[in-house]
Design a protein around this motif. Structure first.
Motif, PDB file in Angstrom:
ATOM      1  N   LEU A 110       0.839  -1.204   0.000  1.00 40.66           N
ATOM      2  CA  LEU A 110       0.000   0.000   0.000  1.00 40.66           C
ATOM      3  C   LEU A 110       0.872   1.251   0.000  1.00 40.66           C
ATOM      4  N   LEU A 111       1.865   1.268   0.848  1.00 38.90           N
ATOM      5  CA  LEU A 111       2.723   2.451   0.965  1.00 38.90           C
ATOM      6  C   LEU A 111       3.589   2.654  -0.268  1.00 38.90           C
ATOM      7  N   SER A 112       3.930   1.568  -0.961  1.00 40.70           N
ATOM      8  CA  SER A 112       4.749   1.690  -2.169  1.00 40.70           C
ATOM      9  C   SER A 112       3.919   2.055  -3.395  1.00 40.70           C
TER      10      SER A 112
ATOM     11  N   ASP B 145      -3.827  -0.298  -4.034  1.00 42.97           N
ATOM     12  CA  ASP B 145      -4.506   0.967  -3.791  1.00 42.97           C
ATOM     13  C   ASP B 145      -5.211   1.020  -2.433  1.00 42.97           C
ATOM     14  N   TYR B 146      -5.703  -0.141  -1.975  1.00 48.24           N
ATOM     15  CA  TYR B 146      -6.469  -0.198  -0.736  1.00 48.24           C
ATOM     16  C   TYR B 146      -6.189  -1.520  -0.032  1.00 48.24           C
ATOM     17  N   VAL B 147      -6.435  -1.529   1.274  1.00 50.00           N
ATOM     18  CA  VAL B 147      -6.415  -2.784   2.032  1.00 50.00           C
ATOM     19  C   VAL B 147      -7.728  -2.902   2.793  1.00 50.00           C
ATOM     20  N   GLU B 148      -8.185  -4.133   2.973  1.00 49.31           N
ATOM     21  CA  GLU B 148      -9.379  -4.386   3.773  1.00 49.31           C
ATOM     22  C   GLU B 148      -8.985  -4.787   5.194  1.00 49.31           C
ATOM     23  N   LEU B 149      -7.880  -4.250   5.674  1.00 51.70           N
ATOM     24  CA  LEU B 149      -7.272  -4.650   6.946  1.00 51.70           C
ATOM     25  C   LEU B 149      -7.373  -3.501   7.937  1.00 51.70           C
ATOM     26  N   ILE B 150      -8.543  -3.301   8.500  1.00 51.11           N
ATOM     27  CA  ILE B 150      -8.757  -2.107   9.303  1.00 51.11           C
ATOM     28  C   ILE B 150      -7.888  -2.089  10.559  1.00 51.11           C
ATOM     29  N   GLY B 151      -7.641  -3.253  11.147  1.00 50.78           N
ATOM     30  CA  GLY B 151      -6.788  -3.285  12.325  1.00 50.78           C
ATOM     31  C   GLY B 151      -5.366  -2.842  12.011  1.00 50.78           C
ATOM     32  N   SER B 152      -4.823  -3.342  10.907  1.00 56.19           N
ATOM     33  CA  SER B 152      -3.468  -2.956  10.504  1.00 56.19           C
ATOM     34  C   SER B 152      -3.399  -1.478  10.161  1.00 56.19           C
ATOM     35  N   ILE B 153      -4.443  -0.974   9.504  1.00 57.91           N
ATOM     36  CA  ILE B 153      -4.486   0.449   9.147  1.00 57.91           C
ATOM     37  C   ILE B 153      -4.500   1.315  10.405  1.00 57.91           C
ATOM     38  N   ILE B 154      -5.334   0.977  11.369  1.00 58.41           N
ATOM     39  CA  ILE B 154      -5.454   1.774  12.590  1.00 58.41           C
ATOM     40  C   ILE B 154      -4.136   1.765  13.372  1.00 58.41           C
ATOM     41  N   ARG B 155      -3.539   0.594  13.515  1.00 54.44           N
ATOM     42  CA  ARG B 155      -2.271   0.524  14.258  1.00 54.44           C
ATOM     43  C   ARG B 155      -1.168   1.293  13.536  1.00 54.44           C
ATOM     44  N   SER B 156      -1.143   1.206  12.219  1.00 54.24           N
ATOM     45  CA  SER B 156      -0.119   1.924  11.455  1.00 54.24           C
ATOM     46  C   SER B 156      -0.320   3.429  11.558  1.00 54.24           C
ATOM     47  N   ALA B 157      -1.560   3.885  11.406  1.00 53.68           N
ATOM     48  CA  ALA B 157      -1.849   5.317  11.504  1.00 53.68           C
ATOM     49  C   ALA B 157      -1.476   5.853  12.880  1.00 53.68           C
TER      50      ALA B 157
END
Length: 327
Positions: free
Chosen positions: A80-82, A86-98
């Motif tokens: 995603l970062l590279s 375009d999107y991930v369906e991984l809300i837990g990973s997104i929240i922890r990363s943010a």
């Protein structure tokens, strides 16, 4: 560079499902479709919303040609970062990363509560019996892992000392490892929990009874939110329509489950029945559930105590999509 990165992801085991776009009807101009790549962690009920949106043609209806790609969460976040997805369906990973300052945000959720079950070998009769047991999980650090640890704590376990948590991967791999006795217990969603119960294995606990938090949902980069809101809303509209379809059309959803997961009609319907109430009705991200995820990270001293749900979620896109769809 992108070719090399994609080759690298393939070596780490992602699989892609390509979408064949039907031809336009005679006399109709073929609509312009935006090509979009979305990562999912496993081929399981946890990602039923994007599967329904794709298999029922909802992405196409809203102008997106979507490729769903199965990737491990850590690999998906790197991709995603590279810009390779375009999107991930991984809300837990997104929240922890943010929460750690990475420029990503959660924009919607599809499941408001986890529906994992602790499936044990027949010798285990209760959660208390799992002391020193080896428990199979999808991955270390993901939503499956967090829900397992929270449920274990509810039953008085120290997850770091009283049990062994083993990352296995896709839920089918977990189930196969369980069947050959590699692990004492697995924490899985339907259909594997339903299939295990049918085969006589005890279901010791259901995480939804003890944990409330966003289970799956869409996330992307801050850059895409700033520069491509139109595309994001195409995806959101498709997935909100998929949520409405799941809630209102049991037969149609069961058909998607049956075909997508290669199961018989009865198992597909049982999987639908035990999970349907966990799905969101509007895609909004519940901030109280996000706060639970953040508090876990704060307790582990992984993020600053000043991080709030508003700092990791971008709610405006879901609100705009809902308004354009008609509430």
């Amino acid at each position: 560079m992108k070719t090399k990165l994609l080759a690298f992801y393939f070596t780490l085991g992602f699989t892609a499902t390509l979408l064949i776009v039907p031809a336009s009807s005679p006399g109709q101009e073929k609509p312009a479709l935006e090509r979009v790549r979305i990562a999912v962690a496993t081929s399981s009920m946890a990602f039923l919303v994007p599967f329904v949106a794709k298999d029922r043609g909802l992405y196409l209806k809203n102008g997106a040609e979507v490729e769903l790609i199965q990737m491990r969460p850590n690999v998906a976040m790197a991709a995603l970062l590279s810009g390779d997805i375009d999107y991930v369906e991984l809300i837990g990973s997104i929240i922890r990363s943010a929460a750690k300052g990475i420029p990503v945000r959660a924009v919607s959720t599809s499941i408001k509560a986890p529906f994992f079950s602790f499936v044990a070998q027949s010798k285990y009769k209760s959660m208390k019996d799992l002391t020193r047991a080896t428990i199979g999980l999808a991955s270390i650090g993901g939503t499956n892992y967090i829900n397992t640890r929270l449920t274990l704590r509810h039953f008085g376990f120290d997850p770091d000392k009283d049990v062994k948590l083993l990352a296995i991967g896709d839920e089918k791999l977990m189930y196969d490892a369980f069947k050959i006795g590699r692990v004492d217990c697995i924490v899985v969603a339907p259909p594997y929990s339903v299939l295990a119960k049918r085969e006589g294995y005890p279901l010791l606990a259901h995480t939804a009874q003890y944990v409330t938090m966003p289970f799956s949902g869409l996330g992307t980069t801050i850059e895409r939110i700033k520069n491509n809101r139109g595309q994001i809303k195409k995806i959101l509209k498709s997935e909100i329509e998929a949520l409405r379809f799941i809630q209102s059309n049991a037969a149609g959803t069961t058909d998607v489950i049956r075909k997508r997961f290669n199961m018989d009609e009865k198992l597909a319907r049982e999987s639908y029945d035990v999970s349907v109430d966990a799905f969101s009705r509007d895609g909004r991200v519940p901030l109280d559930g996000v706060d639970i995820l953040l508090q876990i990270e704060k307790d582990a001293k992984q993020i600053l105590p000043t991080v709030t749900p508003q700092m990791v979620v971008e709610p405006s896109l879901a609100e705009e999509a809902l308004k354009e769809l008609g509430r």
